[in-house]
Design a protein around this motif. Sequence first.
Motif, short mmCIF file in Angstrom:
data_model
loop_
_atom_site.label_atom_id
_atom_site.label_comp_id
_atom_site.label_asym_id
_atom_site.label_seq_id
_atom_site.Cartn_x
_atom_site.Cartn_y
_atom_site.Cartn_z
N ASN A 195 0.81 -1.22 0.00
CA ASN A 195 0.00 0.00 0.00
C ASN A 195 0.85 1.27 0.00
N LYS A 196 2.07 1.18 0.42
CA LYS A 196 2.95 2.34 0.44
C LYS A 196 3.29 2.72 -1.00
N LYS A 197 3.15 3.99 -1.29
CA LYS A 197 3.40 4.45 -2.65
C LYS A 197 4.83 4.11 -3.07
N TRP A 198 4.98 3.52 -4.22
CA TRP A 198 6.23 3.17 -4.89
C TRP A 198 6.88 1.88 -4.39
N CYS A 199 6.55 1.39 -3.22
CA CYS A 199 7.28 0.23 -2.68
C CYS A 199 7.16 -1.01 -3.55
N ILE A 200 5.97 -1.31 -4.04
CA ILE A 200 5.82 -2.51 -4.86
C ILE A 200 6.57 -2.36 -6.18
N CYS B 226 11.13 4.66 1.45
CA CYS B 226 10.67 3.35 1.04
C CYS B 226 11.79 2.31 1.11
N LEU B 227 12.97 2.67 0.63
CA LEU B 227 14.11 1.75 0.69
C LEU B 227 14.45 1.40 2.14
#
Length: 125
Positions: free
Chosen positions: A18-23, A54-55
């Motif tokens: 759900n976190k933006k960009w993580c997937i 995110c990283l």
Amino acid sequence: MDTDKIVCPVDRTLNLFNKKWCIQIIRDMFFGKKHFREFKEDKPKLSNKVLSSCLKELEENGLIEKKVLDDNPLSTEYYLTEYGQSMNRIIYELAMFTLNDETKYSKETRAALKDNFKKTLEIDD
């Protein structure tokens, strides 16, 4: 057992997605190790701050590892851990769910994309 501290495993996994960009970052690493700047090459709206966050979260969750290289100037390389690589089946199934919608893609496009995902994510039937 303290039930207030129990977190549903499905919720925990979906929270990462759900976190933006993580997937997208995880998906990109299935193609191999990445340097910080490489994550941004096809994501012009991804800010350095969000990427760093995110990283860091993916690293804290054991999905990726970071390696600082002795290059001049210093550079950092990120790669999936064995645990992170185990997400290949989850990512594949998410893609297949969407590709099974016959109204969104032609039969030929669906077949090509399915084959590409299988190869990239090393999925065996």
